[in-house]
Motif scaffolding. Structure first.
Motif, PDB file in Angstrom:
ATOM      1  N   GLY A  98       0.816  -1.209   0.000  1.00 31.40           N
ATOM      2  CA  GLY A  98       0.000   0.000   0.000  1.00 31.40           C
ATOM      3  C   GLY A  98       0.849   1.257   0.000  1.00 31.40           C
ATOM      4  O   GLY A  98       0.363   2.340  -0.335  1.00 31.40           O
ATOM      5  N   GLN A  99       2.137   1.128   0.377  1.00 32.37           N
ATOM      6  CA  GLN A  99       3.068   2.243   0.303  1.00 32.37           C
ATOM      7  C   GLN A  99       3.738   2.253  -1.070  1.00 32.37           C
ATOM      8  O   GLN A  99       3.747   1.235  -1.771  1.00 32.37           O
ATOM      9  N   PRO A 100       4.321   3.386  -1.485  1.00 27.28           N
ATOM     10  CA  PRO A 100       4.975   3.442  -2.808  1.00 27.28           C
ATOM     11  C   PRO A 100       6.114   2.435  -2.929  1.00 27.28           C
ATOM     12  O   PRO A 100       6.876   2.227  -1.990  1.00 27.28           O
ATOM     13  N   TRP A 101       6.210   1.833  -4.108  1.00 30.84           N
ATOM     14  CA  TRP A 101       7.267   0.866  -4.385  1.00 30.84           C
ATOM     15  C   TRP A 101       8.529   1.584  -4.848  1.00 30.84           C
ATOM     16  O   TRP A 101       8.470   2.614  -5.496  1.00 30.84           O
ATOM     17  N   GLU A 102       9.670   1.011  -4.502  1.00 34.48           N
ATOM     18  CA  GLU A 102      10.948   1.520  -4.999  1.00 34.48           C
ATOM     19  C   GLU A 102      11.080   1.225  -6.500  1.00 34.48           C
ATOM     20  O   GLU A 102      10.424   0.328  -7.028  1.00 34.48           O
ATOM     21  N   ALA A 103      11.943   1.969  -7.165  1.00 33.31           N
ATOM     22  CA  ALA A 103      12.176   1.758  -8.607  1.00 33.31           C
ATOM     23  C   ALA A 103      13.163   0.606  -8.788  1.00 33.31           C
ATOM     24  O   ALA A 103      14.360   0.814  -8.987  1.00 33.31           O
ATOM     25  N   GLU A 104      12.671  -0.613  -8.688  1.00 35.60           N
ATOM     26  CA  GLU A 104      13.509  -1.810  -8.802  1.00 35.60           C
ATOM     27  C   GLU A 104      12.661  -2.964  -9.312  1.00 35.60           C
ATOM     28  O   GLU A 104      11.441  -2.972  -9.140  1.00 35.60           O
ATOM     29  N   ASP A 105      13.307  -3.931  -9.942  1.00 34.88           N
ATOM     30  CA  ASP A 105      12.605  -5.078 -10.510  1.00 34.88           C
ATOM     31  C   ASP A 105      13.049  -6.365  -9.834  1.00 34.88           C
ATOM     32  O   ASP A 105      14.150  -6.454  -9.274  1.00 34.88           O
ATOM     33  N   PHE A 106      12.175  -7.378  -9.923  1.00 34.25           N
ATOM     34  CA  PHE A 106      12.420  -8.677  -9.311  1.00 34.25           C
ATOM     35  C   PHE A 106      12.034  -9.770 -10.299  1.00 34.25           C
ATOM     36  O   PHE A 106      11.192  -9.568 -11.173  1.00 34.25           O
ATOM     37  N   ASP A 107      12.639 -10.947 -10.137  1.00 36.55           N
ATOM     38  CA  ASP A 107      12.151 -12.090 -10.913  1.00 36.55           C
ATOM     39  C   ASP A 107      11.321 -13.026 -10.044  1.00 36.55           C
ATOM     40  O   ASP A 107      10.808 -14.036 -10.518  1.00 36.55           O
ATOM     41  N   ALA A 130       2.859  -5.057  -8.610  1.00 32.36           N
ATOM     42  CA  ALA A 130       3.670  -6.267  -8.701  1.00 32.36           C
ATOM     43  C   ALA A 130       3.994  -6.590 -10.156  1.00 32.36           C
ATOM     44  O   ALA A 130       5.138  -6.922 -10.486  1.00 32.36           O
ATOM     45  N   VAL A 131       2.997  -6.493 -11.021  1.00 32.80           N
ATOM     46  CA  VAL A 131       3.235  -6.746 -12.444  1.00 32.80           C
ATOM     47  C   VAL A 131       4.263  -5.754 -12.992  1.00 32.80           C
ATOM     48  O   VAL A 131       5.169  -6.132 -13.746  1.00 32.80           O
ATOM     49  N   ALA A 132       4.137  -4.491 -12.597  1.00 30.30           N
ATOM     50  CA  ALA A 132       5.052  -3.459 -13.090  1.00 30.30           C
ATOM     51  C   ALA A 132       6.481  -3.694 -12.627  1.00 30.30           C
ATOM     52  O   ALA A 132       7.434  -3.263 -13.294  1.00 30.30           O
TER      53      ALA A 132
END
Length: 202
Positions: A98-107, A130-132
Motif C-alpha cells: 500500500g506504500q509506494p514501491w521503490e524503482a527496482e525489478d524482481f524475478d 507487482a506486475v510493473a
C-alpha cells in the motif's frame, strides 16, 4: 488494519502465528517452496516477512532477497534469524503493501499471508504494482489462509480472485485444500512454459 495492530501483536508474542512450531505452517512453507517453478532466482521480494521463517527458505533459492514488514520487532527477529555466516544476502526494510514501491525489478515476488490485510481497491493496485516490478516471465506466488478472520478486510479466496483478474499475469500452478490456497503466476500475456518444457523434457 488499525495503526499499531501488528506492533501490539508482536509486543505480546514474538511469534504470534506460531510460524516456528505449527505443522500447518511448516507444511505450507514446504508446499510454497515446491511450487516455485525455478530452481534459482536472481532477486526475490517478500512483503510481510514477519520473523523471517519463510525468508530463510527463500534465501536458499535466491541470490538476493528484499524482505519487508511494518513491525520493527518482527524485522529485528528476522534479522537475527538471517544473521548467520554464508547466508544469502537479505535486505530488510520497514515497509508495507500500500506504500509506494521503490524503482527496482524482481524475478520473484511472494505474497504469503499478507494480502488480506488490504481492502479491494488497495489490493488491486498492489497486484498492478507487482506486475510493473516483475521482470518478463518472472514469478508471482500467492499463498493465503482460506478461513474467515473477523479482523481482516478480505478472505484468502477474495485475494486470489483479484490476483487472477490482474492483467499481465498468467496462471501456471494452483493448489487448494480446505485451509490453504496457493497460486503461481508468470509475468506474461501468454501461457508460461512448464518446468518440464524449460528443462527440455517434453
Amino acid at each position: 488494519m488499525p495503526p499499531g495492530y501488528f506492533d501490539q501483536m508482536y509486543a505480546r508474542d514474538v511469534d504470534p502465528w506460531r510460524f516456528t512450531t505449527r505443522w500447518y505452517e511448516r507444511r505450507k512453507r514446504a508446499l510454497t517452496m515446491a511450487m516455485l517453478p525455478r530452481a534459482r532466482y536472481r532477486r526475490g521480494f517478500e512483503p510481510g516477512c514477519s520473523i523471517g521463517v519463510l525468508t530463510e527458505e527463500l534465501a536458499g533459492r535466491c541470490n538476493h532477497v528484499v524482505s519487508t514488514d511494518i513491525a520493527e520487532r518482527a524485522l529485528d527477529a528476522a534479522r537475527s534469524r538471517l544473521s548467520r555466516p554464508n547466508c544469502t544476502p537479505v535486505e530488510f526494510r520497514l515497509w508495507g503493501l500500500g506504500q509506494p514501491w521503490e524503482a527496482e525489478d524482481f524475478d520473484l515476488i511472494v505474497f504469503s499471508e499478507v494480502c488480506y490485510y488490504l481492502d479491494t481497491a488497495s489490493l488491486r493496485d498492489v497486484f498492478e504494482q507487482a506486475v510493473a516490478h516483475l521482470e518478463p516471465g518472472g514469478t508471482l506466488l500467492c499463498a493465503h489462509w482460506r478461513h474467515v478472520v473477523a479482523d481482516y478486510p478480505l478472505t484468502g479466496d477474495e485475494v486470489h480472485a483479484i490476483a487472477r483478474q490482474t492483467a499481465g499475469l498468467s496462471a501456471s500452478a494452483h493448489y487448494d485444500d480446505e485451509d490453504l490456497l496457493i497460486d503461481v503466476f508468470a509475468a506474461s500475456t501468454g501461457i508460461p512454459p512448464s518446468v518440464a518444457e524449460v528443462e527440455g523434457l517434453v
